[in-house]
Enzyme design. Structure first.
Site, PDB file in Angstrom:
ATOM      1  N   GLU A   1       0.812  -1.227   0.000  1.00 25.74           N
ATOM      2  CA  GLU A   1       0.000   0.000   0.000  1.00 25.74           C
ATOM      3  C   GLU A   1       0.843   1.274   0.000  1.00 25.74           C
ATOM      4  O   GLU A   1       0.762   2.092   0.921  1.00 25.74           O
ATOM      5  CB  GLU A   1      -0.963  -0.021   1.198  1.00 25.74           C
ATOM      6  CG  GLU A   1      -1.959  -1.147   1.117  1.00 25.74           C
ATOM      7  CD  GLU A   1      -3.056  -1.087   2.179  1.00 25.74           C
ATOM      8  OE1 GLU A   1      -2.851  -0.450   3.217  1.00 25.74           O
ATOM      9  OE2 GLU A   1      -4.124  -1.688   1.937  1.00 25.74           O
TER      10      GLU A   1
ATOM     11  N   GLU B   1      -6.436  -8.155  -0.418  1.00 21.72           N
ATOM     12  CA  GLU B   1      -6.785  -8.164   1.004  1.00 21.72           C
ATOM     13  C   GLU B   1      -8.279  -7.905   1.138  1.00 21.72           C
ATOM     14  O   GLU B   1      -8.845  -7.071   0.407  1.00 21.72           O
ATOM     15  CB  GLU B   1      -6.068  -7.048   1.774  1.00 21.72           C
ATOM     16  CG  GLU B   1      -4.589  -7.224   1.971  1.00 21.72           C
ATOM     17  CD  GLU B   1      -4.001  -6.063   2.775  1.00 21.72           C
ATOM     18  OE1 GLU B   1      -4.732  -5.439   3.567  1.00 21.72           O
ATOM     19  OE2 GLU B   1      -2.815  -5.770   2.583  1.00 21.72           O
TER      20      GLU B   1
END
Ligand code: GAL
Length: 685
Positions: A155, A319
């Protein structure tokens, strides 16, 4: 029919973030993991994302043996690994010895060690250290049978304002403005409040950006941050490309906030070009108390369609949580059925994986209560584990979906630079610009009518679509104006709205009225835009119905368009609000006001009918049901009938389909319990 096997596996991945480095002192847990993975039909794991301090506990001292064993054990079970590069969080020795790796915030304060995702993207030391680690990983595991993909960092986000970054910013600006300070001063409208620079060294990043008056600077800083993040990523993947040229590379993208906007601080349309596979981390706040489940599902579909369209290939859900998270204001558990439904929605919109954060709940620190496949009880009988197992079994039966696409005739344009520029614009209303939400508003009717949509960037090829919708495209450079013009000339249909075509790529307003080319295509000229207080009301009459106006109303003069709707009230009562213009072989619609959801529903329903744009399956149903599918073969679609409503729904299927599980043929009425999903296959005649 061509399939795009982005992971190279010809099946759907199921698994998630696996952090065995937290459990090396608990061999019985690692043993149990392997059993439970098999039980859950899990076949892919992202390993080592935050493992740097275990891999290199002291500078230059490496420990890979534990990772060798994990990879060997996973391979022995037939599982695959998305091997992570650990740059998302660094060991303390690194920050201590090389403080330049620590990020400096916009107030020029240097951060202390700790947390994660907080390194400087420019630091030569950090670049050297991450590259070295990545090379060691690549060389050690290049031939390992478990290695499927690279999961690069985690991320990527944020910005750094240290001296190294300031220098890099100035170098980037010199390139952009051809080493001509005068060009930069013009683009940034320098004389405004005496912001003309006489030397490059005077230029600094905006501090803080929310208070910076120079919009050209703000926009370029956002662009630079994207550039520098990608540059850091390129440095990370250089050894991976060299040592493992055939192993696909991804990094996990995000969405923003509870209202699931596309992630705002990086321009993913640029990042998409650098990765082999798009993947994202989805954490919708299911069952919240401010919107319906169906409303949230629509927003998830929107992000899916955007991230899928960025590369026009399947994406990975890297995720998600099997139950609650730990960082929403309220961390609610998924109700029974929701996990299967939300997983199938992802697949229906183009995901080739369902992966979780996290495989096993950590024992300590901030994520010890974040949802996981395996809870602290280690029990495979618990509800969450059983939900995951059900998804695993379903995915195993859907292997033919892997690599398949979702052809669409309708495209919506989403633009990151536009969002930045519009957010900085002082004008209109502070609270109601809502660009991402406006694009979602135009997506909603297609989602409700089960019409596949691509959410594309302004650079994508428009010509393959029947309809291209560009809501609130405030920043429109000349290249985009040309592309719209060509597309309509050749027979395309475009729709745009209020607050479009106002500034160029430097955030400089167009002079002499709305750009002449846009006036020619749309047959209107926006004169002024009225901004409403929350309690201000107006209405537009369109096709004998009246729709409420909120927030913005643009007063239009006609330069050739036909009027479809008029304002009801105020000093512009009776003037046109919605228009259509024929230009070349195509049509151009202008929607002058922000109108309630029913307007979009009716407006696009007419367009869908007129253009005979088909849903993936001929069905009728009430609100809250979504029918989405993927084309697995020339004429064959796997279609997911999903009930996001809190009550039972009936779907009428006006075709012959086959139940994917029982293989029975069905048509006519099918009832769906709340959160139920039914999978069918449909051969289009
Ligand atoms: C993601 C992150 C994971 C984990 C997860 C929790 O943003 O990549 O490492 O923290 O959130 O929801």
């Amino acid at each position: 029919m061509e399939k795009k096997y982005v992971t190279k596996a010809h099946y759907l991945l199921h698994g998630g973030d696996y952090n065995p480095d937290q459990w090396l002192d608990y061999p019985e847990i690692l043993e149990q993991d392997l059993e439970l993975m098999e039980e859950a039909s899990a076949n892919a794991f992202s390993v080592g994302i935050f493992a740097w301090s275990t891999l290199e506990p002291e500078e230059g001292t490496y420990q890979f043996e534990w990772l060798d064993k994990i990879l060997d054990d996973l391979a022995a079970k037939g599982s695959k690994v998305l091997l992570a590069t650990p740059s998302g969080a660094r060991p303390a020795w690194l920050s201590q010895k090389y403080p330049e790796v620590l990020r400096v915030n916009e107030r020029r304060q240097k951060m202390l060690h700790g947390g994660r995702h907080n390194h400087c993207f420019t630091s030569p030391v950090y670049r050297e250290k991450t590259q070295k680690m990545n090379r060691l990983l690549a060389e050690r595991y290049k031939d390992h049978p478990a290695l499927l993909m690279w999961h690069v960092s985690n991320e990527y986000s944020g910005d750094c304002h240290c001296d190294l970054c300031q220098e890099a910013f100035r170098d980037w600006l010199k390139e952009r403005y051809h080493h001509h300070l005068a060009e930069l001063n013009h683009a940034w409208w320098g004389p405004f409040w005496s912001h003309t620079f006489s030397d490059w060294s005077q230029i600094e990043s905006p501090s803080p950006i929310g208070e910076s008056a120079v919009h050209g600077l703000n926009l370029d800083w956002h662009r630079f941050v994207t550039h520098q993040t990608i540059d850091f990523y390129r440095n990370e993947i250089a050894p991976l490309r060299e040592v493992t040229p055939d192993v696909p590379v991804t990094t996990n993208f995000m969405a923003d906030g509870n209202d699931l906007k596309p992630f705002q601080s990086l321009d993913y349309s640029k990042f998409a070009k650098e990765v082999d596979v798009i993947s994202w981390d989805a954490y919708p706040a299911w069952h919240n108390d401010w919107e319906s489940t169906a409303e949230l599902a629509m927003k998830v579909g929107f992000i899916d369609d955007l991230y899928r369209s960025l590369k026009n290939q399947p994406f990975l859900l890297l995720e998600s949580t099997p139950s609650g998270v730990n960082w929403h204001p309220v961390n609610k558990a998924k109700r029974p059925g929701m996990h299967q439904l939300s997983a199938m929605q992802m697949v229906a919109h183009g995901a080739d994986s369902i992966m979780y954060f996290q495989w096993r709940k950590s024992r300590g620190s901030s994520e010890k209560f974040h949802g996981a496949v395996v809870d602290h009880d280690g029990d495979k009988e618990n509800r969450v584990f059983q939900d995951v197992k059900q998804v695993g079994e379903t995915l195993a039966g859907l292997a033919e979906v892997a690599g398949s696409l979702r052809p669409a005739k309708v495209a919506l344009v989403y633009d990151w630079e536009n969002n930045w520029a519009l957010n900085h614009a002082q004008g209109y209303s502070r609270e109601t610009k809502r660009y991402p939400q406006t694009v979602q508003e135009h997506y909603r009717p297609f989602w409700e009518q089960d019409i596949p949509v691509d959410v594309i960037t302004k650079e994508h090829d428009f010509s393959k679509y029947e309809v291209v919708i560009l809501p609130m495209l405030y920043l429109m450079d000349e290249a985009t104006i040309d592309r719209i013009t060509d597309y309509v000339e050749q027979g395309g249909t475009v729709v745009t709205t209020y607050i479009s075509g106002i500034v160029d790529e430097h955030d400089l307003a167009y002079l002499g009225g709305w750009p002449a080319a846009l006036q020619e295509v749309f047959g209107v000229s926006p004169l002024e835009t009225d901004t409403y207080y929350p309690n201000d009301r107006n209405a537009v009459t369109y096709q004998d119905k009246t729709y409420e106006v909120n927030d913005y109303a643009t007063i239009l003069s006609l330069t050739g368009a036909e009027v479809l709707g008029n304002y009801e009230a105020d000093f512009y009562a009776g003037t046109r609000a919605v228009t259509r213009h024929s230009y070349g072989k195509g049509q151009a619609y202008f929607i002058g006001a922000r109108l309630e959801a029913d307007f979009q529903r009716d407006f696009y329903a007419a367009l869908i009918e007129e253009r005979a744009i088909e849903s993936v399956l001929p069905v009728t149903h009430g609100r809250g049901v979504s029918v989405q599918g993927r084309q697995v073969d020339e004429g064959t679609y796997i279609v997911f009938l999903m009930n996001f409503a809190e009550e039972k729904q009936t779907v009428v299927i006006e075709a012959e389909v086959t139940d994917y599980q029982t293989k029975e043929s069905i048509s006519g009425e099918v009832s769906l319990q709340p959160y139920e999903v039914k999978i069918v296959s449909h051969v289009k005649k």
